[in-house]
Design a protein around this motif. Sequence first.
Motif, mmCIF file in Angstrom:
data_model
loop_
_atom_site.group_PDB
_atom_site.id
_atom_site.type_symbol
_atom_site.label_atom_id
_atom_site.label_comp_id
_atom_site.label_asym_id
_atom_site.label_seq_id
_atom_site.Cartn_x
_atom_site.Cartn_y
_atom_site.Cartn_z
ATOM 1 N N GLU A 87 49.870 43.602 30.032
ATOM 2 C CA GLU A 87 49.611 44.805 29.240
ATOM 3 C C GLU A 87 48.203 45.341 29.515
ATOM 4 O O GLU A 87 48.009 46.550 29.692
ATOM 5 C CB GLU A 87 49.764 44.486 27.756
ATOM 6 C CG GLU A 87 49.475 45.673 26.832
ATOM 7 C CD GLU A 87 49.471 45.282 25.375
ATOM 8 O OE1 GLU A 87 49.191 46.165 24.530
ATOM 9 O OE2 GLU A 87 49.722 44.097 25.059
ATOM 10 N N GLN A 88 47.218 44.434 29.573
ATOM 11 C CA GLN A 88 45.841 44.877 29.818
ATOM 12 C C GLN A 88 45.700 45.479 31.213
ATOM 13 O O GLN A 88 45.021 46.496 31.404
ATOM 14 C CB GLN A 88 44.867 43.702 29.634
ATOM 15 C CG GLN A 88 44.827 43.130 28.233
ATOM 16 C CD GLN A 88 44.625 44.192 27.166
ATOM 17 O OE1 GLN A 88 43.740 45.046 27.267
ATOM 18 N NE2 GLN A 88 45.478 44.165 26.140
ATOM 19 N N TYR A 89 46.349 44.870 32.200
ATOM 20 C CA TYR A 89 46.283 45.404 33.566
ATOM 21 C C TYR A 89 46.918 46.792 33.627
ATOM 22 O O TYR A 89 46.371 47.709 34.251
ATOM 23 C CB TYR A 89 46.976 44.449 34.534
ATOM 24 C CG TYR A 89 46.943 44.924 35.973
ATOM 25 C CD1 TYR A 89 45.775 44.854 36.726
ATOM 26 C CD2 TYR A 89 48.083 45.468 36.564
ATOM 27 C CE1 TYR A 89 45.732 45.297 38.038
ATOM 28 C CE2 TYR A 89 48.054 45.916 37.882
ATOM 29 C CZ TYR A 89 46.876 45.827 38.614
ATOM 30 O OH TYR A 89 46.838 46.278 39.921
ATOM 31 N N ASN A 90 48.050 46.942 32.972
ATOM 32 C CA ASN A 90 48.746 48.239 32.978
ATOM 33 C C ASN A 90 47.956 49.314 32.238
ATOM 34 O O ASN A 90 48.158 50.509 32.465
ATOM 35 C CB ASN A 90 50.141 48.083 32.371
ATOM 36 C CG ASN A 90 51.073 47.269 33.263
ATOM 37 O OD1 ASN A 90 50.922 47.265 34.486
ATOM 38 N ND2 ASN A 90 52.010 46.560 32.657
ATOM 39 N N LYS A 91 47.052 48.907 31.356
ATOM 40 C CA LYS A 91 46.178 49.852 30.657
ATOM 41 C C LYS A 91 44.945 50.216 31.473
ATOM 42 O O LYS A 91 44.142 51.030 31.044
ATOM 43 C CB LYS A 91 45.731 49.252 29.318
ATOM 44 C CG LYS A 91 46.792 49.226 28.237
ATOM 45 C CD LYS A 91 46.188 48.632 26.958
ATOM 46 C CE LYS A 91 47.176 48.626 25.813
ATOM 47 N NZ LYS A 91 46.564 48.029 24.585
ATOM 48 N N GLY A 92 44.784 49.564 32.629
ATOM 49 C CA GLY A 92 43.651 49.889 33.488
ATOM 50 C C GLY A 92 42.619 48.799 33.645
ATOM 51 O O GLY A 92 41.618 48.972 34.352
ATOM 52 N N SER A 93 42.823 47.651 32.994
ATOM 53 C CA SER A 93 41.875 46.550 33.130
ATOM 54 C C SER A 93 42.031 45.875 34.490
ATOM 55 O O SER A 93 43.131 45.819 35.057
ATOM 56 C CB SER A 93 42.116 45.521 32.030
ATOM 57 O OG SER A 93 41.311 44.372 32.232
ATOM 58 N N GLU A 94 40.933 45.355 35.020
ATOM 59 C CA GLU A 94 41.011 44.481 36.184
ATOM 60 C C GLU A 94 41.179 43.045 35.682
ATOM 61 O O GLU A 94 40.811 42.725 34.548
ATOM 62 C CB GLU A 94 39.759 44.617 37.045
ATOM 63 C CG GLU A 94 39.618 46.021 37.628
ATOM 64 C CD GLU A 94 38.588 46.097 38.747
ATOM 65 O OE1 GLU A 94 38.923 46.665 39.798
ATOM 66 O OE2 GLU A 94 37.451 45.610 38.548
ATOM 67 N N VAL A 95 41.753 42.206 36.543
ATOM 68 C CA VAL A 95 42.045 40.827 36.140
ATOM 69 C C VAL A 95 41.551 39.878 37.229
ATOM 70 O O VAL A 95 41.773 40.121 38.422
ATOM 71 C CB VAL A 95 43.563 40.616 35.925
ATOM 72 C CG1 VAL A 95 43.841 39.189 35.444
ATOM 73 C CG2 VAL A 95 44.119 41.625 34.927
ATOM 74 N N ALA A 96 40.876 38.803 36.813
ATOM 75 C CA ALA A 96 40.357 37.827 37.766
ATOM 76 C C ALA A 96 40.727 36.422 37.318
ATOM 77 O O ALA A 96 40.492 36.041 36.167
ATOM 78 C CB ALA A 96 38.838 37.950 37.874
ATOM 79 N N SER A 97 41.302 35.639 38.220
ATOM 80 C CA SER A 97 41.629 34.240 37.915
ATOM 81 C C SER A 97 40.654 33.325 38.625
ATOM 82 O O SER A 97 40.252 33.579 39.768
ATOM 83 C CB SER A 97 43.067 33.907 38.324
ATOM 84 O OG SER A 97 43.223 33.950 39.736
#
Length: 325
Positions: free
Chosen positions: A100-110
């Motif tokens: 959901e956060q990615y689809n809202k425009g957030s970047e994601v890092a693991s």
Amino acid sequence: MIKVSILVPENSVLQAIADPQYCFSAVNQFLSLSGKEPLFEVSLVGAKKEIKLNGGSFSVFPDTLIDQVRKTDLVIIPALFGDMKAALESNRELIPWISEQYNKGSEVASLCVGAFLLASTGLLDGKKCSTHWGFANEFHEMFPEVEVQDGSIVSEEGGIYSSGGANSYWNLLLHLVEKYSDRETAILAAKYFAIDIDRNNQSAFSMFKGQKDHKDDLIIKAQDYIESVIDERISVDELAARVALGRRSFERRFKQATRNSVLEYIQRVKMEAAKRSFEGSRKNINEVMFEVGYTDNKAFRSTFKKITGLTPLEYRNKYNKLSLA
């Protein structure tokens, strides 16, 4: 302000939560000391108010619960610990939130094996990903649609980032600092934390143990033979004949079982033996070269560097203290 949400999953590594918090908070301090505004707003985010880690030895109290986060700029997924399937099962409610956060425009890092939780979202399907070299086979089996970057420290694609194993995640953190601020600030952070900012490969740290977690007995027989004659030159035709298969069928089954071509596998076995020899003996490069069945110095050096990221001399000097005595 860049809003950074550091997830606090169940069965996660405490240091992989604390380190990104420390990194971004320290960068804010560097900026303040130079007369600039702080850049990062850092929050710990979890599914419940208290999350116990390390068998209950530590408790983490998130600043915010996931259902309270309306918008964030960067989600950090820390490394998981223990059995990966069990860790994913205990964190199922985080998976739709990350998507959901990615689809809202957030970047994601693991970070490190946090890649397992990231891949569970499906966001990595068809994309490149880095993770700990020791978990690469398990990751590939669980997420065959994801392209694992063998040896890479940092992967980046479409606003999704991942890092190699263990402390390699510091290189991803520095990469993110540089992206959101500038090179100068990233270098300052690298010096402060004593991190080699441009290290981009974890191959020198990996240990090849052979992919034998399959059920093709004839291929296992071929693998065992390869490992028993490291000092000899072995041909694909010889191996195929030894297990009574035609060459094309043998090569196809070998690749399917090990995810390496026959020649790649032979090279990796020989280079692993060479690494062990460089680490624990006073043998020179030519002696080790002959020991693992190479007679062409150029070919040996080229193959060694391709697999480890270092020349034989660099590797020996890095890991063998006997050579300095």
